[in-house]
Design a protein around this motif. Structure first.
Motif, PDB file in Angstrom:
ATOM      1  N   CYS A   1      -1.317   3.279 -11.548  1.00  0.00           N
ATOM      2  CA  CYS A   1      -2.082   3.575 -10.331  1.00  0.00           C
ATOM      3  C   CYS A   1      -2.021   5.064 -10.010  1.00  0.00           C
ATOM      4  N   GLN A   2      -0.854   5.642 -10.168  1.00  0.00           N
ATOM      5  CA  GLN A   2      -0.704   7.066  -9.865  1.00  0.00           C
ATOM      6  C   GLN A   2      -1.580   7.914 -10.777  1.00  0.00           C
ATOM      7  N   GLU A   3      -1.672   7.542 -12.047  1.00  0.00           N
ATOM      8  CA  GLU A   3      -2.533   8.267 -12.980  1.00  0.00           C
ATOM      9  C   GLU A   3      -4.007   8.130 -12.595  1.00  0.00           C
ATOM     10  N   GLN A   4      -4.426   6.912 -12.250  1.00  0.00           N
ATOM     11  CA  GLN A   4      -5.824   6.677 -11.902  1.00  0.00           C
ATOM     12  C   GLN A   4      -6.210   7.382 -10.612  1.00  0.00           C
ATOM     13  N   ASN A   5      -5.315   7.372  -9.632  1.00  0.00           N
ATOM     14  CA  ASN A   5      -5.619   7.953  -8.330  1.00  0.00           C
ATOM     15  C   ASN A   5      -5.137   9.381  -8.182  1.00  0.00           C
ATOM     16  N   GLN A   6      -4.509   9.889  -9.229  1.00  0.00           N
ATOM     17  CA  GLN A   6      -3.991  11.244  -9.246  1.00  0.00           C
ATOM     18  C   GLN A   6      -3.179  11.552  -7.981  1.00  0.00           C
ATOM     19  N   CYS A   7      -2.212  10.671  -7.705  1.00  0.00           N
ATOM     20  CA  CYS A   7      -1.326  10.861  -6.556  1.00  0.00           C
ATOM     21  C   CYS A   7      -0.446  12.077  -6.818  1.00  0.00           C
TER      22      CYS A   7
ATOM     23  N   CYS B   1       2.719   7.029  -2.354  1.00  0.00           N
ATOM     24  CA  CYS B   1       2.464   6.683  -3.752  1.00  0.00           C
ATOM     25  C   CYS B   1       3.404   7.460  -4.653  1.00  0.00           C
TER      26      CYS B   1
ATOM     27  N   ALA C   1      -2.692   5.768  -2.000  1.00  0.00           N
ATOM     28  CA  ALA C   1      -3.903   5.237  -2.626  1.00  0.00           C
ATOM     29  C   ALA C   1      -3.616   4.031  -3.526  1.00  0.00           C
ATOM     30  N   CYS C   2      -2.359   3.739  -3.772  1.00  0.00           N
ATOM     31  CA  CYS C   2      -2.002   2.647  -4.688  1.00  0.00           C
ATOM     32  C   CYS C   2      -1.739   1.351  -3.933  1.00  0.00           C
ATOM     33  N   ARG C   3      -2.293   0.290  -4.479  1.00  0.00           N
ATOM     34  CA  ARG C   3      -2.046  -1.057  -3.959  1.00  0.00           C
ATOM     35  C   ARG C   3      -1.449  -1.869  -5.095  1.00  0.00           C
TER      36      ARG C   3
ATOM     37  N   HIS D   1       0.865  -1.185   0.000  1.00  0.00           N
ATOM     38  CA  HIS D   1       0.000   0.000   0.000  1.00  0.00           C
ATOM     39  C   HIS D   1       0.900   1.232   0.000  1.00  0.00           C
TER      40      HIS D   1
END
Length: 175
Positions: A126-132, A80, A32-34, A29
């Motif tokens: 994941c970073q793109e999807q969750n906009q970290c 993240c 926000a990324c897993r 984790h």
């Protein structure tokens, strides 16, 4: 009707298998990324070459990843972002300059680099999807890591960074 039921059952099983980590993999984790990955495989490869790599480090008084700019102090929301940037750092800067005359060591470095490249891609998605977004704390830590790295010649900095891989793995496993 039986065909539809069988299809639904097989589809459900395939989805479950895709979400289940494979043997040796753990779910990490990072904010926000897993992400699923096997640090055991990376650690085993690193352990096999650690003494060789660290013996090539001429400057033992400087660390690129550790105290006083320790990763262990990074707060959860920034994990993240900083993790993604650290995988970028290792793939784009470190592994490219870690070549030795020993083919065994080079194969281990290549294997670790391939694992990092795979993780870099997963974290990027994941970073793109969750906009970290990177907070100020992680931005400052990344700047310090890069300053430590760029303060040395390329080969020495790459070998030192590779020699400190256990610091990064320990940090990831504590998340």
């Amino acid at each position: 009707m039986k065909g539809c039921l069988l299809f639904l059952c097989l589809f459900s099983m395939s989805c479950w298998v895709d979400l289940t980590p494979t043997a040796g993999n753990k779910i990490f984790h990072f904010g926000a990324c897993r992400v699923s990955m096997s640090t055991t495989e990376i650690r085993a490869g690193f352990t096999a070459i650690k003494a060789n790599i660290q013996a090539r480090d001429p400057i033992r008084t400087l660390s690129i990843l550790s105290y006083p700019h320790s990763l262990h102090k990074v707060k959860s929301p920034d994990r993240c972002c900083i993790t993604h940037h650290l995988f970028d750092f290792y793939v784009d800067k470190v592994f490219k300059h870690c070549k030795t005359e020993d083919s065994f060591v080079n194969r281990k470095i290549s294997s670790i680099a391939n694992s990092f490249l795979s993780m870099k891609r997963k974290l990027g998605q994941c970073q793109e999807q969750n906009q970290c977004l990177c907070g100020q704390e992680s931005t400052e830590k990344l700047k310090q890591i890069l300053a430590n790295y760029e303060g040395l010649n390329v080969t020495s900095a790459a070998m030192k960074s590779l020699g400190e891989l256990d610091i990064l793995l320990d940090w990831m496993e504590k998340s």
